[in-house]
Design a protein around this motif. Sequence first.
Motif, PDB file in Angstrom:
ATOM      1  N   ASN A 250      67.168 113.849  69.003  1.00  0.00           N
ATOM      2  CA  ASN A 250      68.627 114.093  69.827  1.00  0.00           C
ATOM      3  C   ASN A 250      69.680 113.229  69.159  1.00  0.00           C
ATOM      4  OD1 ASN A 250      68.373 116.597  71.929  1.00  0.00           O
ATOM      5  ND2 ASN A 250      66.552 115.291  72.156  1.00  0.00           N
ATOM      6  N   LEU A 251      69.223 112.148  69.226  1.00  0.00           N
ATOM      7  CA  LEU A 251      70.389 111.118  68.614  1.00  0.00           C
ATOM      8  C   LEU A 251      70.565 111.599  67.240  1.00  0.00           C
ATOM      9  CD1 LEU A 251      69.399 107.724  70.019  1.00  0.00           C
ATOM     10  CD2 LEU A 251      71.321 109.146  70.819  1.00  0.00           C
ATOM     11  N   VAL A 252      69.487 111.792  66.652  1.00  0.00           N
ATOM     12  CA  VAL A 252      69.682 112.040  64.979  1.00  0.00           C
ATOM     13  C   VAL A 252      70.570 113.508  64.882  1.00  0.00           C
ATOM     14  CG1 VAL A 252      68.576 113.214  62.810  1.00  0.00           C
ATOM     15  CG2 VAL A 252      67.691 111.239  64.157  1.00  0.00           C
ATOM     16  N   MET A 253      70.366 114.543  65.701  1.00  0.00           N
ATOM     17  CA  MET A 253      71.399 115.498  65.689  1.00  0.00           C
ATOM     18  C   MET A 253      72.643 115.213  66.058  1.00  0.00           C
ATOM     19  SD  MET A 253      71.066 118.911  65.322  1.00  0.00           S
ATOM     20  CE  MET A 253      69.616 119.863  65.855  1.00  0.00           C
TER      21      MET A 253
ATOM     22  N   LEU B  43      62.392 119.717  66.675  1.00  0.00           N
ATOM     23  CA  LEU B  43      61.569 118.477  67.090  1.00  0.00           C
ATOM     24  C   LEU B  43      62.541 117.897  68.105  1.00  0.00           C
ATOM     25  CD1 LEU B  43      59.821 117.427  63.865  1.00  0.00           C
ATOM     26  CD2 LEU B  43      58.829 118.400  65.696  1.00  0.00           C
ATOM     27  N   SER B  44      63.501 118.295  68.854  1.00  0.00           N
ATOM     28  CA  SER B  44      64.316 117.712  69.815  1.00  0.00           C
ATOM     29  C   SER B  44      63.912 117.889  71.113  1.00  0.00           C
ATOM     30  CB  SER B  44      65.790 118.018  69.560  1.00  0.00           C
ATOM     31  OG  SER B  44      65.978 119.361  69.817  1.00  0.00           O
ATOM     32  N   PHE B  45      62.831 118.856  71.261  1.00  0.00           N
ATOM     33  CA  PHE B  45      62.358 119.145  72.509  1.00  0.00           C
ATOM     34  C   PHE B  45      61.242 118.326  73.132  1.00  0.00           C
ATOM     35  CE2 PHE B  45      64.025 123.308  71.084  1.00  0.00           C
ATOM     36  CZ  PHE B  45      64.300 124.073  71.936  1.00  0.00           C
ATOM     37  N   ASP B  46      61.498 118.067  74.472  1.00  0.00           N
ATOM     38  CA  ASP B  46      60.470 117.029  74.921  1.00  0.00           C
ATOM     39  C   ASP B  46      59.192 117.457  74.897  1.00  0.00           C
ATOM     40  OD1 ASP B  46      59.584 114.857  76.480  1.00  0.00           O
ATOM     41  OD2 ASP B  46      60.011 115.826  78.520  1.00  0.00           O
ATOM     42  N   GLU B  47      59.150 118.731  75.286  1.00  0.00           N
ATOM     43  CA  GLU B  47      57.708 119.404  75.530  1.00  0.00           C
ATOM     44  C   GLU B  47      57.051 119.421  74.248  1.00  0.00           C
ATOM     45  OE1 GLU B  47      56.391 123.667  77.121  1.00  0.00           O
ATOM     46  OE2 GLU B  47      58.382 123.098  77.392  1.00  0.00           O
TER      47      GLU B  47
ATOM     48  N   THR C 111      50.514 124.075  62.897  1.00  0.00           N
ATOM     49  CA  THR C 111      51.562 124.588  62.203  1.00  0.00           C
ATOM     50  C   THR C 111      52.680 123.748  62.306  1.00  0.00           C
ATOM     51  OG1 THR C 111      50.771 126.749  62.954  1.00  0.00           O
ATOM     52  CG2 THR C 111      53.074 126.721  62.019  1.00  0.00           C
ATOM     53  N   ILE C 112      52.795 122.965  63.392  1.00  0.00           N
ATOM     54  CA  ILE C 112      53.951 121.940  63.418  1.00  0.00           C
ATOM     55  C   ILE C 112      53.992 120.903  62.509  1.00  0.00           C
ATOM     56  CG2 ILE C 112      53.108 120.145  64.804  1.00  0.00           C
ATOM     57  CD1 ILE C 112      55.695 120.733  66.462  1.00  0.00           C
TER      58      ILE C 112
ATOM     59  N   ALA D 177      73.903 126.759  54.073  1.00  0.00           N
ATOM     60  CA  ALA D 177      72.453 127.112  54.043  1.00  0.00           C
ATOM     61  C   ALA D 177      71.562 125.913  54.193  1.00  0.00           C
ATOM     62  CB  ALA D 177      71.896 128.061  53.035  1.00  0.00           C
ATOM     63  N   GLY D 178      71.801 125.001  53.359  1.00  0.00           N
ATOM     64  CA  GLY D 178      70.938 123.653  53.590  1.00  0.00           C
ATOM     65  C   GLY D 178      71.369 123.022  54.928  1.00  0.00           C
ATOM     66  N   LEU D 179      72.424 122.717  55.207  1.00  0.00           N
ATOM     67  CA  LEU D 179      72.407 122.141  56.296  1.00  0.00           C
ATOM     68  C   LEU D 179      72.243 122.943  57.570  1.00  0.00           C
ATOM     69  CD1 LEU D 179      76.445 120.848  55.704  1.00  0.00           C
ATOM     70  CD2 LEU D 179      74.290 119.411  55.906  1.00  0.00           C
ATOM     71  N   LEU D 180      72.058 124.254  57.703  1.00  0.00           N
ATOM     72  CA  LEU D 180      71.459 124.754  58.668  1.00  0.00           C
ATOM     73  C   LEU D 180      70.103 124.766  58.706  1.00  0.00           C
ATOM     74  CD1 LEU D 180      73.621 128.164  58.960  1.00  0.00           C
ATOM     75  CD2 LEU D 180      73.608 126.454  60.457  1.00  0.00           C
ATOM     76  N   VAL D 181      69.494 124.493  57.494  1.00  0.00           N
ATOM     77  CA  VAL D 181      67.998 124.625  57.505  1.00  0.00           C
ATOM     78  C   VAL D 181      67.726 122.960  58.082  1.00  0.00           C
ATOM     79  CG1 VAL D 181      65.789 124.590  55.959  1.00  0.00           C
ATOM     80  CG2 VAL D 181      67.412 126.325  55.661  1.00  0.00           C
ATOM     81  N   VAL D 182      68.176 122.210  57.708  1.00  0.00           N
ATOM     82  CA  VAL D 182      68.019 120.739  57.989  1.00  0.00           C
ATOM     83  C   VAL D 182      68.236 120.877  59.505  1.00  0.00           C
ATOM     84  CG1 VAL D 182      68.762 118.326  57.855  1.00  0.00           C
ATOM     85  CG2 VAL D 182      68.370 119.665  56.059  1.00  0.00           C
ATOM     86  N   ALA D 183      69.306 121.501  60.124  1.00  0.00           N
ATOM     87  CA  ALA D 183      69.756 121.435  61.628  1.00  0.00           C
ATOM     88  C   ALA D 183      68.623 122.000  62.405  1.00  0.00           C
ATOM     89  CB  ALA D 183      70.929 122.106  61.750  1.00  0.00           C
ATOM     90  N   ALA D 184      67.707 123.057  61.810  1.00  0.00           N
ATOM     91  CA  ALA D 184      67.138 123.728  62.438  1.00  0.00           C
ATOM     92  C   ALA D 184      65.564 122.934  62.370  1.00  0.00           C
ATOM     93  CB  ALA D 184      66.497 125.111  61.775  1.00  0.00           C
TER      94      ALA D 184
END
Lengths: 165, 414
Positions: free
Chosen positions: B330-333, B244-248, B195-196, B232-239
């Motif tokens: 994380n840097l991208v965020m 994908l910013s999780f190490d796990e 799914t990812i 809405a667009g920026l929030l969706v992109v941020a989501a």
Amino acid sequence: MSRRVMILFFAVVAAQVIGLVVFASVRQIALTEGREVTLQTVPVDPRSLLQGDYAILDYEIADVPPWLDDRGLIVYVVLRQCGQVWCADWHANHRPDSNEVYIRGVVNDRGRLDFGIGTFFVPEGTGHIVENASDVKVVVSLSSSGNAVIKEVLVDGRPFEPAGR
Amino acid sequence: MAGDAFTSRLRDEVGHWQADGLITDEQAAAILERYTTADATEPAEPAGGSAIGNRVVSVIAIMGAALIGLGIIAFIAANWSEIPTLAKLALMVVGTPVIYIVGWLLSYRFGYSRIGTAVILLGAIAFGASIHLVAQTYHVPVNHPNLVPLWFLGVVPLAYITRSQAVLGLSIILFLAAACFRAQEWLPELGSEDTILLLPGLLPLGAFLFAAGRVQARFADTRRFARLCDIAGLLVVAAGIYFLSFDEVWWDIGRGELSFGAVAVEYWVVVAVSALAIAAMLTVAAWKAAGRDPAQIWWEAGAVGAMALIAAVMWLGLAFGGQWLWWVFNLVMLAGVLAMIAAGYRWNRAWLVNLAVPIFAITLFTRYFEFGLSLLGQSVAFIVAGIILLAGGFGLEYLRRRLVARIRREGAGA
């Protein structure tokens, strides 16, 4: 509001109503015009947030032969009458001849066939009637393309009637 | 009563005043609201404080519409057996247009534009409830991939015809929900680790909404919808970046065997069509703004280009692995948040700063809990988190207040 905008507004409202009527009509035609067959099921009972109580129906004919076990594959099950119910005779990944009675399914993520008749909605609080039944059969209507619509559910040999139990 | 020609000219002029930084978005909305109500029979309202009053009326009316809409959905969910199926269907098929007609009469005949808009929103919710009622009647499952897209397609034209931000808000929610429901068709095993692979698709969807916002900002008739689409667009992109910013997550990706072969062609078609639509919308936006503010055009193009690049890195990362990619996102965020603050500062858009700060705070605290809890005892972690929360909150609020105050002091713009 200008006349043009008013016309657009009511045109969209009309389109919404027509969309609903067409949606219902397609299903109703499939229900009344199709070939009627009875299928044997095994139910479970979850709940839909938007649509209330329903029973998930799994069918005896939903077994997938190993050579067709590929997620997302469309499979046609040719049916034959086995006493009161209809059972699977043979499977194909192409549409069978029109003189055959067949149902169209898709291999789902559980490796079973999904015929689009896996959900039976019941009035709130009556799901246990289906859940506790010892025998549940479903009468479906089959269109010429093999699509199925639930016509009636038979609980222990009688039509499902929530108010009468 | 203001004539159509006057209000049309006024909308155009107000747009230019916003673009030139002469008035804020709120002031522009208040000016337009004062005169555009004259489209109906409602008398012009007195100036001063009326904009806030109008907003309160709108919010209360929309909350009322949402509550009634939920009531209708619950009624359908109850599947009340006392009412025959045909009567229920007739109730919805007849009831939905009746709600729209009442909304239209309130808005455009009797001058209660805000209440009328809320009733039209109720009609849009009732339309969705009707679709699900028909589906329930014929035992079509609630997660059928075509139900919510049908709802979205029925509702979105009404947002523009009635010029209702509330209906557009519902449309955006339905647009995103429709993509989620269609995802069943894009992957045979939705919910599995594959799914990812669909996750990078959030970026084209977000970029589409953002580009839609930018192009709408260039036209007087649609300018009022721009900010909603932008947010809405920026929030969706941020989501998408956040997930994908999780190490796990990248650790799991590295261990699994993901296959893009499992993703259906329809997914890539949606991505390609989105890319074409985004390019077309940005071209129109740049053409309409040509000569006015070249820097802003470049910023917008750069933002969308960055979104495309991030999506490409996501797809490549998922295809070829690379556990180290978690820190890239994380840097991208962080870069995205700084870009939003810089853009807000440069073009005097307080809402961009107000949006960037919570995104940063959520990411920061997610990282803290992700790594802090494995290194410290839970009690220490919570105490330290509390101190960081207070100190960080103070610092962020101080920064935000300074930026917003500066923006307001200088007189704001679009």
